[in-house]
Design a protein around this motif. Sequence first.
Motif, mmCIF file in Angstrom:
data_model
loop_
_atom_site.group_PDB
_atom_site.id
_atom_site.type_symbol
_atom_site.label_atom_id
_atom_site.label_comp_id
_atom_site.label_asym_id
_atom_site.label_seq_id
_atom_site.Cartn_x
_atom_site.Cartn_y
_atom_site.Cartn_z
ATOM 1 N N LEU A 149 -21.989 -24.639 35.044
ATOM 2 C CA LEU A 149 -20.615 -24.618 34.534
ATOM 3 C C LEU A 149 -20.648 -24.157 33.089
ATOM 4 O O LEU A 149 -21.273 -24.823 32.247
ATOM 5 C CB LEU A 149 -20.009 -26.030 34.582
ATOM 6 C CG LEU A 149 -20.128 -26.800 35.894
ATOM 7 C CD1 LEU A 149 -19.650 -28.240 35.699
ATOM 8 C CD2 LEU A 149 -19.315 -26.112 36.988
ATOM 9 N N PRO A 150 -20.011 -23.026 32.766
ATOM 10 C CA PRO A 150 -19.968 -22.606 31.364
ATOM 11 C C PRO A 150 -19.229 -23.669 30.539
ATOM 12 O O PRO A 150 -18.071 -23.978 30.801
ATOM 13 C CB PRO A 150 -19.194 -21.276 31.394
ATOM 14 C CG PRO A 150 -18.808 -21.027 32.800
ATOM 15 C CD PRO A 150 -19.294 -22.125 33.676
ATOM 16 N N LYS B 224 -12.329 -28.042 37.481
ATOM 17 C CA LYS B 224 -12.427 -27.601 38.872
ATOM 18 C C LYS B 224 -13.660 -28.179 39.562
ATOM 19 O O LYS B 224 -13.637 -28.483 40.761
ATOM 20 C CB LYS B 224 -12.477 -26.064 38.915
ATOM 21 C CG LYS B 224 -12.274 -25.506 40.315
ATOM 22 C CD LYS B 224 -12.296 -23.999 40.338
ATOM 23 C CE LYS B 224 -12.179 -23.461 41.737
ATOM 24 N NZ LYS B 224 -10.811 -23.488 42.255
ATOM 25 N N ILE C 211 -24.047 -19.801 40.403
ATOM 26 C CA ILE C 211 -23.204 -19.442 39.252
ATOM 27 C C ILE C 211 -21.722 -19.438 39.595
ATOM 28 O O ILE C 211 -20.900 -19.356 38.693
ATOM 29 C CB ILE C 211 -23.597 -18.065 38.666
ATOM 30 C CG1 ILE C 211 -23.713 -17.013 39.754
ATOM 31 C CG2 ILE C 211 -24.880 -18.188 37.857
ATOM 32 C CD1 ILE C 211 -24.043 -15.628 39.245
ATOM 33 N N PRO D 92 -18.472 -20.914 42.482
ATOM 34 C CA PRO D 92 -18.161 -21.850 43.577
ATOM 35 C C PRO D 92 -18.310 -21.224 44.966
ATOM 36 O O PRO D 92 -18.621 -21.932 45.932
ATOM 37 C CB PRO D 92 -16.689 -22.221 43.332
ATOM 38 C CG PRO D 92 -16.396 -21.864 41.932
ATOM 39 C CD PRO D 92 -17.369 -20.807 41.508
HETATM 40 N N1 COA Z 1 -18.111 -23.414 38.242
HETATM 41 C C1 COA Z 1 -16.907 -23.926 38.621
HETATM 42 N N2 COA Z 1 -15.815 -23.175 38.796
HETATM 43 C C2 COA Z 1 -15.946 -21.861 38.571
HETATM 44 C C3 COA Z 1 -17.147 -21.262 38.166
HETATM 45 C C4 COA Z 1 -18.276 -22.100 38.001
HETATM 46 N N3 COA Z 1 -19.457 -21.643 37.602
HETATM 47 N N4 COA Z 1 -16.981 -19.946 38.042
HETATM 48 C C5 COA Z 1 -15.697 -19.704 38.373
HETATM 49 N N5 COA Z 1 -15.064 -20.841 38.672
HETATM 50 C C6 COA Z 1 -13.685 -21.033 39.119
HETATM 51 C C7 COA Z 1 -12.680 -20.338 38.248
HETATM 52 O O1 COA Z 1 -12.255 -21.189 37.215
HETATM 53 C C8 COA Z 1 -11.595 -20.032 39.233
HETATM 54 O O2 COA Z 1 -10.865 -21.200 39.480
HETATM 55 P P1 COA Z 1 -9.262 -21.221 39.446
HETATM 56 O O3 COA Z 1 -8.825 -19.987 40.181
HETATM 57 O O4 COA Z 1 -8.914 -22.494 40.118
HETATM 58 O O5 COA Z 1 -8.948 -21.173 37.981
HETATM 59 C C9 COA Z 1 -12.326 -19.763 40.540
HETATM 60 O O6 COA Z 1 -13.571 -20.439 40.390
HETATM 61 C C10 COA Z 1 -12.553 -18.317 40.834
HETATM 62 O O7 COA Z 1 -13.223 -17.725 39.754
HETATM 63 P P2 COA Z 1 -13.349 -16.144 39.596
HETATM 64 O O8 COA Z 1 -12.082 -15.593 39.044
HETATM 65 O O9 COA Z 1 -13.872 -15.570 40.859
HETATM 66 O O10 COA Z 1 -14.510 -16.039 38.524
HETATM 67 P P3 COA Z 1 -14.381 -15.900 36.945
HETATM 68 O O11 COA Z 1 -14.073 -14.482 36.632
HETATM 69 O O12 COA Z 1 -13.467 -16.959 36.421
HETATM 70 O O13 COA Z 1 -15.858 -16.235 36.503
HETATM 71 C C11 COA Z 1 -18.184 -15.869 36.133
HETATM 72 C C12 COA Z 1 -16.969 -15.481 36.965
HETATM 73 C C13 COA Z 1 -19.438 -15.249 36.717
HETATM 74 C C14 COA Z 1 -17.988 -15.437 34.687
HETATM 75 C C15 COA Z 1 -18.299 -17.426 36.194
HETATM 76 O O14 COA Z 1 -18.425 -17.757 37.540
HETATM 77 C C16 COA Z 1 -19.402 -18.040 35.385
HETATM 78 O O15 COA Z 1 -19.320 -18.098 34.167
HETATM 79 N N6 COA Z 1 -20.445 -18.601 36.055
HETATM 80 C C17 COA Z 1 -21.484 -19.345 35.436
HETATM 81 C C18 COA Z 1 -22.383 -18.462 34.609
HETATM 82 C C19 COA Z 1 -23.427 -19.293 33.966
HETATM 83 O O16 COA Z 1 -23.280 -20.481 33.801
HETATM 84 N N7 COA Z 1 -24.556 -18.664 33.567
HETATM 85 C C20 COA Z 1 -25.637 -19.354 32.955
HETATM 86 C C21 COA Z 1 -26.676 -19.744 33.923
HETATM 87 S S1 COA Z 1 -27.337 -18.425 34.856
#
Ligand code: COA
Length: 278
Positions: free
Chosen positions: A11-12, A21, A212, A214
Amino acid sequence: MSHPYRSVLYLPGARERVLEKARTLPADALIFDLEDAVAPEDKLAARGLVCEMVQRGYGARKRLIRVNGLGTDWFEDDLAAAIAAEPDGILLPKVNGPKELQAIAPHLRGETRLWAMMETPLGILNAREIAASTPKLAGFVMGTNDLVKELFARHTPNRAPVMTALSLCLLAARAHGLVCVDGVYNAFKDEDGLRAECRQGLELGFDGKTLIHPAQIEVANEVFAPDEAELALARRYIEAFDKASGVAVVDGKIVENLHVENAVRLLKKADMIAKMNS
Ligand code: COA
Ligand code: MG
């Protein structure tokens, strides 16, 4: 191990909506990230937000806080805040040797355990010493993206370039009774690719996969759970072995004590998963 780690979602830490979420998502564990998923200008806000959210609880999901690495400007304050928040785990990135963990272990509070990111060449070479470093250590998390970068390697579908590292960490983790979770699959919209990599991780012996997005949870939960056929066979092994003296035979194959131990392990895993889902 008394908790499943099939799906471990990053989770960022600065994205409040994402942290909220996560309360609704069927992940076995959550990594509240302060390191690579947070931009430098958001580090302080993320630290405060993550520690507050972690304390509010996430049901049965294990809560791990990934702090910034030793030697960064944020490390000391991240660590102090994370220790005070008493999460289930504090995940230290880029662990190179046992001393880094031994320095932190005495300061942990409550039930908090340590976790190590295995993602540097030195860390992988020291996997055995790291695994044995402290009884506070609960598990390894593979950092395959950093590893590929550090090795000057390439990401390939069969993961041959990182196979030695994955195997060394699994050997060390199993030798010392640690949880061992596989690295992330970057193409989060490619479900078939994810499934294949989860399957490979399962076959290697990993407990689960870091994720990375859901959309990846369901696949990891499915692949890393024993299926009905495996469980049915496990029950038959135990039954047949109970009735026989020494070696039993099921479906034309011998069943020894070691097969029964494995059957018991699978049934226990299924129980843990059922508790997680209830
Ligand atoms: N955990 C929980 N929820 C997440 C999530 C995660 N890692 N990534 C996305 N979501 C949620 C979003 O908030 C969104 O919810 P909502 O519509 O209810 O607001 C839903 O899932 C769909 O998200 P989506 O639009 O497809 O993705 P995004 O553009 O918001 O984010 C990333 C995409 C890749 C930037 C994001 O998933 C992310 O930052 N992942 C983690 C990256 C990370 O932690 N890297 C370090 C370790 S490798
Ligand atoms: Mg990393």
